[in-house]
Scaffold this motif. Structure first.
Motif, mmCIF file in Angstrom:
data_model
loop_
_atom_site.group_PDB
_atom_site.id
_atom_site.type_symbol
_atom_site.label_atom_id
_atom_site.label_comp_id
_atom_site.label_asym_id
_atom_site.label_seq_id
_atom_site.Cartn_x
_atom_site.Cartn_y
_atom_site.Cartn_z
ATOM 1 N N LEU A 144 -20.284 -18.482 -8.081
ATOM 2 C CA LEU A 144 -19.614 -19.424 -7.232
ATOM 3 C C LEU A 144 -18.337 -19.015 -6.313
ATOM 4 C CD1 LEU A 144 -19.787 -22.899 -9.310
ATOM 5 C CD2 LEU A 144 -21.307 -22.177 -7.175
ATOM 6 N N ASP A 145 -17.995 -18.143 -7.091
ATOM 7 C CA ASP A 145 -16.886 -17.092 -6.178
ATOM 8 C C ASP A 145 -17.378 -16.501 -4.788
ATOM 9 O OD1 ASP A 145 -14.821 -18.281 -7.680
ATOM 10 O OD2 ASP A 145 -14.915 -16.728 -8.999
ATOM 11 N N ASP A 146 -18.624 -16.235 -4.805
ATOM 12 C CA ASP A 146 -19.058 -15.508 -3.558
ATOM 13 C C ASP A 146 -19.536 -16.451 -2.624
ATOM 14 O OD1 ASP A 146 -20.503 -14.205 -1.989
ATOM 15 O OD2 ASP A 146 -21.729 -12.967 -3.335
ATOM 16 N N PHE A 147 -18.504 -16.903 -1.957
ATOM 17 C CA PHE A 147 -18.734 -18.013 -1.026
ATOM 18 C C PHE A 147 -19.701 -17.663 0.036
ATOM 19 C CE2 PHE A 147 -17.794 -19.911 3.336
ATOM 20 C CZ PHE A 147 -17.560 -21.185 2.880
ATOM 21 N N ASN A 148 -19.955 -16.439 0.527
ATOM 22 C CA ASN A 148 -20.942 -16.139 1.471
ATOM 23 C C ASN A 148 -22.445 -16.148 0.920
ATOM 24 O OD1 ASN A 148 -18.981 -15.585 3.562
ATOM 25 N ND2 ASN A 148 -18.870 -13.285 2.953
ATOM 26 N N LEU A 149 -22.439 -15.850 -0.357
ATOM 27 C CA LEU A 149 -23.724 -16.070 -0.834
ATOM 28 C C LEU A 149 -24.289 -17.482 -0.954
ATOM 29 C CD1 LEU A 149 -26.304 -14.765 -2.435
ATOM 30 C CD2 LEU A 149 -24.992 -15.188 -4.512
ATOM 31 N N PHE A 194 -20.268 -23.477 9.588
ATOM 32 C CA PHE A 194 -20.910 -22.611 8.973
ATOM 33 C C PHE A 194 -20.865 -21.154 9.641
ATOM 34 C CE2 PHE A 194 -22.545 -26.406 7.471
ATOM 35 C CZ PHE A 194 -22.799 -26.352 5.978
ATOM 36 N N ASP A 195 -21.009 -19.992 8.802
ATOM 37 C CA ASP A 195 -21.355 -18.740 9.370
ATOM 38 C C ASP A 195 -22.799 -18.499 9.221
ATOM 39 O OD1 ASP A 195 -21.058 -16.216 10.301
ATOM 40 O OD2 ASP A 195 -19.982 -15.332 8.345
ATOM 41 N N ILE A 196 -23.438 -18.725 10.441
ATOM 42 C CA ILE A 196 -24.961 -18.737 10.558
ATOM 43 C C ILE A 196 -25.357 -17.492 10.778
ATOM 44 C CG2 ILE A 196 -26.913 -19.525 11.525
ATOM 45 C CD1 ILE A 196 -25.484 -21.616 10.317
ATOM 46 N N ASP A 197 -26.261 -16.720 9.778
ATOM 47 C CA ASP A 197 -26.858 -15.442 9.918
ATOM 48 C C ASP A 197 -27.826 -15.704 10.734
ATOM 49 O OD1 ASP A 197 -28.214 -13.104 9.585
ATOM 50 O OD2 ASP A 197 -27.734 -12.988 7.382
ATOM 51 N N ARG A 198 -27.833 -15.583 11.976
ATOM 52 C CA ARG A 198 -28.925 -15.534 13.014
ATOM 53 C C ARG A 198 -30.141 -15.082 12.641
ATOM 54 N NH1 ARG A 198 -26.707 -17.870 18.621
ATOM 55 N NH2 ARG A 198 -24.884 -19.096 17.903
ATOM 56 N N ILE A 199 -30.014 -13.694 12.365
ATOM 57 C CA ILE A 199 -31.325 -12.927 12.169
ATOM 58 C C ILE A 199 -31.965 -13.421 10.994
ATOM 59 C CG2 ILE A 199 -31.947 -10.510 11.325
ATOM 60 C CD1 ILE A 199 -29.642 -9.197 12.814
ATOM 61 N N HIS A 200 -31.340 -13.808 9.942
ATOM 62 C CA HIS A 200 -31.884 -14.207 8.738
ATOM 63 C C HIS A 200 -32.531 -15.580 8.790
ATOM 64 C CE1 HIS A 200 -32.531 -15.875 4.594
ATOM 65 N NE2 HIS A 200 -31.756 -16.748 4.773
ATOM 66 N N ILE A 201 -31.997 -16.407 9.637
ATOM 67 C CA ILE A 201 -32.663 -17.897 9.861
ATOM 68 C C ILE A 201 -33.700 -17.764 10.795
ATOM 69 C CG2 ILE A 201 -30.768 -19.309 9.190
ATOM 70 C CD1 ILE A 201 -30.259 -19.812 12.450
ATOM 71 N N GLU A 202 -33.727 -16.801 11.808
ATOM 72 C CA GLU A 202 -34.947 -16.635 12.591
ATOM 73 C C GLU A 202 -36.013 -16.005 11.957
ATOM 74 O OE1 GLU A 202 -35.452 -16.857 15.855
ATOM 75 O OE2 GLU A 202 -33.556 -17.113 16.889
ATOM 76 N N ASP A 203 -35.679 -15.239 10.971
ATOM 77 C CA ASP A 203 -36.721 -14.639 9.976
ATOM 78 C C ASP A 203 -37.435 -15.605 9.257
ATOM 79 O OD1 ASP A 203 -38.278 -12.322 8.890
ATOM 80 O OD2 ASP A 203 -37.094 -12.760 7.011
ATOM 81 N N LYS A 204 -36.598 -16.628 8.653
ATOM 82 C CA LYS A 204 -36.992 -17.546 7.770
ATOM 83 C C LYS A 204 -37.717 -18.556 8.500
ATOM 84 C CE LYS A 204 -35.334 -20.362 3.598
ATOM 85 N NZ LYS A 204 -36.356 -19.537 2.789
ATOM 86 N N PHE A 205 -37.069 -18.980 9.539
ATOM 87 C CA PHE A 205 -37.441 -20.423 10.081
ATOM 88 C C PHE A 205 -38.188 -20.306 11.344
ATOM 89 C CE2 PHE A 205 -33.956 -21.809 7.152
ATOM 90 C CZ PHE A 205 -34.761 -22.490 6.259
#
Length: 267
Positions: A24-29, A253-264
């Motif tokens: 839970l201390d890993d905020f980004n995760l 939110f710090d949106i990881d655009r590459i990740h959400i593009e890949d996922k959604f």
């Protein structure tokens, strides 16, 4: 982002069930997982393929921009056909809005731009007569409706009766504004349920910075999103809704655009 308490609680339960205390201390995760869960909670209505005539009806409360949205959708059927090298579609526009002052004039102006007369219907007999007249040589029939308070059940029932026409097989959208508070959205979705709407159009998205209210209520009510509008310009300011666009609009939110593009993103 104005998410509802129940929606926040749902996300909190997911966090508790997914992460041991040391992670839970890993905020980004944690944040990355939360964004994914928000995305997974958003339902996008698939595009439907209809045999002509494709009947499209937009219902919803007063002031949500139903008439302008009808004009945008109608205009874009022509632009899409042109872009794809297809013949110009035949359109028919009907209004059953007899309540609002100037309603017929507004939709008629849009009709003039499209080169189409707008027909007025005051009863199911009128709708059936127009439908029978145009169904065999028309690609799209757009029906504009009156706006009523979601608490005005008698007028909503009356409108349902007017549109209760055998063979119409309409694609019904509920139009809601992005800035409507969650408690009001719950009432609107519930009281317009008799119209058998299949998905929602979010209008005036440019007038708010928070749409967690919409995400929350649609998730809780198991409703999908078809289109988003963000301005008054016809035929522009309307787009098919996507999970990626909605996630990008979240605040804080710090949106990881590459990740959400890949996922959604669209496959």
């Amino acid at each position: 982002n104005e998410f509802t308490y129940n929606y926040i609680q749902m996300i909190e339960e997911k966090i508790k069930a997914t992460f041991p205390l040391d992670q839970l201390d890993d905020f980004n995760l944690v944040q990355r997982y939360v964004v994914d869960w928000i995305g997974e909670s958003i339902s996008i209505a698939p595009e439907k393929v209809f045999r002509p005539p494709h009947v499209i009806i937009i219902v919803g409360p007063t002031g949500v921009g139903k008439t302008t949205t009808i004009a945008k959708l109608a205009s874009n059927t022509i632009l899409d056909a042109r872009a794809n090298g297809q013949p110009k579609p035949e359109l028919c526009i009907i209004t059953i809005d007899t309540m609002r002052v100037g309603a017929l004039e507004q939709i008629s102006r849009f009709g003039e731009i499209l080169g189409k007369n707008v027909m007025k219907a005051e009863s199911s007999t009128d709708v059936l007569k127009i439908y029978d007249q145009y169904k065999d040589h028309t690609d799209f029939i757009f029906i504009d409706t009156s706006g009523y308070s979601p608490n005005d059940s008698s007028h909503i029932a009356e409108m349902k009766n007017i549109l209760d026409v055998d063979g119409l097989n309409a694609d019904v959208y509920l139009s809601i504004t992005g800035s409507t508070k969650a408690s009001d959205l719950n009432v609107i979705l519930r009281n317009y349920e008799p119209m058998a709407y299949e998905s929602v159009i979010i209008t005036k998205a440019d007038e708010t910075k928070q749409i967690g209210n919409v995400i929350s209520v649609l998730y809780e009510k198991h409703k999908s999103i078809s289109y988003i509008t963000d301005g008054q310009q016809v035929p522009h300011n309307i787009r098919r809704a996507t999970v990626v666009d909605i996630l990008k609009s979240l605040n804080g939110f710090d949106i990881d655009r590459i990740h959400i593009e890949d996922k959604f993103g669209e496959k």
